[in-house]
Design a protein around this motif. Structure first.
Motif, PDB file in Angstrom:
ATOM      1  N   ALA A 129      -9.854   9.975  -3.344  1.00 25.02           N
ATOM      2  CA  ALA A 129     -10.612   8.974  -2.588  1.00 25.02           C
ATOM      3  C   ALA A 129      -9.959   7.621  -2.784  1.00 25.02           C
ATOM      4  O   ALA A 129      -9.548   7.273  -3.887  1.00 25.02           O
ATOM      5  N   GLY A 130      -9.844   6.836  -1.728  1.00 18.86           N
ATOM      6  CA  GLY A 130      -9.291   5.491  -1.822  1.00 18.86           C
ATOM      7  C   GLY A 130      -7.801   5.463  -1.544  1.00 18.86           C
ATOM      8  O   GLY A 130      -7.212   6.429  -1.063  1.00 18.86           O
ATOM      9  N   GLU A 131      -7.198   4.321  -1.851  1.00 18.09           N
ATOM     10  CA  GLU A 131      -5.771   4.122  -1.622  1.00 18.09           C
ATOM     11  C   GLU A 131      -5.069   4.001  -2.962  1.00 18.09           C
ATOM     12  O   GLU A 131      -5.578   3.392  -3.894  1.00 18.09           O
ATOM     13  N   ARG A 132      -3.872   4.574  -3.048  1.00 14.12           N
ATOM     14  CA  ARG A 132      -3.123   4.604  -4.290  1.00 14.12           C
ATOM     15  C   ARG A 132      -1.707   4.077  -4.070  1.00 14.12           C
ATOM     16  O   ARG A 132      -1.170   4.152  -2.976  1.00 14.12           O
ATOM     17  N   GLU A 152       2.496  -2.219  -2.721  1.00 15.03           N
ATOM     18  CA  GLU A 152       2.819  -2.178  -1.297  1.00 15.03           C
ATOM     19  C   GLU A 152       3.870  -1.116  -1.134  1.00 15.03           C
ATOM     20  O   GLU A 152       4.875  -1.142  -1.846  1.00 15.03           O
ATOM     21  N   PRO A 153       3.790  -0.164  -0.333  1.00 15.01           N
ATOM     22  CA  PRO A 153       2.623   0.188   0.483  1.00 15.01           C
ATOM     23  C   PRO A 153       1.640   1.037  -0.326  1.00 15.01           C
ATOM     24  O   PRO A 153       1.996   1.596  -1.346  1.00 15.01           O
ATOM     25  N   LEU A 154       0.437   1.137   0.198  1.00 13.75           N
ATOM     26  CA  LEU A 154      -0.582   1.981  -0.416  1.00 13.75           C
ATOM     27  C   LEU A 154      -0.649   3.303   0.347  1.00 13.75           C
ATOM     28  O   LEU A 154      -0.461   3.334   1.562  1.00 13.75           O
ATOM     29  N   ALA A 155      -0.912   4.394  -0.367  1.00 12.58           N
ATOM     30  CA  ALA A 155      -0.935   5.724   0.235  1.00 12.58           C
ATOM     31  C   ALA A 155      -2.344   6.299   0.195  1.00 12.58           C
ATOM     32  O   ALA A 155      -3.149   5.943  -0.653  1.00 12.58           O
ATOM     33  N   THR A 156      -2.619   7.218   1.123  1.00  9.80           N
ATOM     34  CA  THR A 156      -3.889   7.938   1.148  1.00  9.80           C
ATOM     35  C   THR A 156      -3.597   9.435   1.215  1.00  9.80           C
ATOM     36  O   THR A 156      -2.510   9.839   1.610  1.00  9.80           O
ATOM     37  N   ASP A 205      -6.282   1.863  -6.112  1.00 10.66           N
ATOM     38  CA  ASP A 205      -7.585   2.267  -6.647  1.00 10.66           C
ATOM     39  C   ASP A 205      -7.434   3.140  -7.888  1.00 10.66           C
ATOM     40  O   ASP A 205      -8.400   3.383  -8.593  1.00 10.66           O
ATOM     41  N   GLY A 206      -6.223   3.619  -8.157  1.00 10.20           N
ATOM     42  CA  GLY A 206      -5.989   4.463  -9.327  1.00 10.20           C
ATOM     43  C   GLY A 206      -5.696   3.664 -10.573  1.00 10.20           C
ATOM     44  O   GLY A 206      -6.397   3.747 -11.575  1.00 10.20           O
ATOM     45  N   CYS A 207      -4.629   2.838 -10.518  1.00 12.71           N
ATOM     46  CA  CYS A 207      -4.208   2.103 -11.715  1.00 12.71           C
ATOM     47  C   CYS A 207      -4.631   0.641 -11.703  1.00 12.71           C
ATOM     48  O   CYS A 207      -4.554  -0.032 -12.721  1.00 12.71           O
ATOM     49  N   GLY A 208      -5.086   0.130 -10.531  1.00  6.22           N
ATOM     50  CA  GLY A 208      -5.553  -1.244 -10.460  1.00  6.22           C
ATOM     51  C   GLY A 208      -4.451  -2.277 -10.294  1.00  6.22           C
ATOM     52  O   GLY A 208      -4.715  -3.468 -10.263  1.00  6.22           O
ATOM     53  N   GLU A 209      -3.207  -1.831 -10.176  1.00  4.41           N
ATOM     54  CA  GLU A 209      -2.076  -2.754 -10.027  1.00  4.41           C
ATOM     55  C   GLU A 209      -1.821  -3.039  -8.552  1.00  4.41           C
ATOM     56  O   GLU A 209      -2.066  -2.190  -7.695  1.00  4.41           O
TER      57      GLU A 209
END
Length: 173
Positions: free
Chosen positions: A154-157, A145-149, A138-142
């Motif tokens: 807000a969201g996954e990065r 795997e894996p995504l962090a919270t 949700d930060g860079c749009g790329e």
């Protein structure tokens, strides 16, 4: 700057302002208002339609102090463009418009166009690779795997964005 006063140029006491559809004529997609005035200094004698962009009218009211003389406001605004911060020409909310110098406005607009083009390219690459929205940072749009919270955002990065945005908060993968 020309000064227009009711008695001097015979502006109609009840000048009608009409909404002109965005994109009509030379409005280039901006909302405009029309007034019909008698303007003796124009090549053709008689009445003339005068169009004013809606966002420029709002800038006079919203972006300048009410204590400032109108002549000063109009002189300052004549030297500037009114920028729509989010790039949407018909979004005339006060928080979305700001008067800026013409050169600065051109560079801001070019930066926005480049950023939107990059976003579009990234979206096309994602679709071509078959990556779903759930697997995207949700930060860079790329794709990541894996995504962090973290409570710090807000969201996954992706891990790189998570490290930058977590502000010392713990990161969960």
């Amino acid at each position: 700057m020309q000064h227009y006063h009711l008695g001097e140029n015979r502006v109609q006491p009840y000048a009608r302002f009409e909404h002109a559809k965005a994109g009509d004529g030379s409005g280039a997609g901006y909302e405009r208002w029309r007034s019909t005035e008698h303007r003796p200094h124009t090549p053709t004698a008689g009445r003339e339609d005068v169009y004013v962009a809606h966002h420029r009218l709002l800038a006079v009211v919203e972006c300048y102090s009410l204590d400032e003389p109108i002549e000063s406001v109009l002189d300052d605004l004549a030297e500037k463009d009114v920028h729509h911060c989010n790039g949407v020409k018909w979004d005339n909310r006060p928080e979305n418009i700001e008067p800026v110098e013409h050169a600065r406005h051109a560079s801001i607009t070019q930066e926005q166009v480049r950023a939107w083009a990059e976003d579009e390219k990234r979206e096309r690459r994602r679709r071509a690779a078959g990556v779903s929205d759930d697997d995207v940072c949700d930060g860079c749009g790329e794709p990541a795997e894996p995504l962090a919270t973290s409570p710090g955002f807000a969201g996954e990065r992706c891990l790189e964005c998570a490290k930058q945005e977590s502000d010392g908060e713990p990161i969960e993968v």
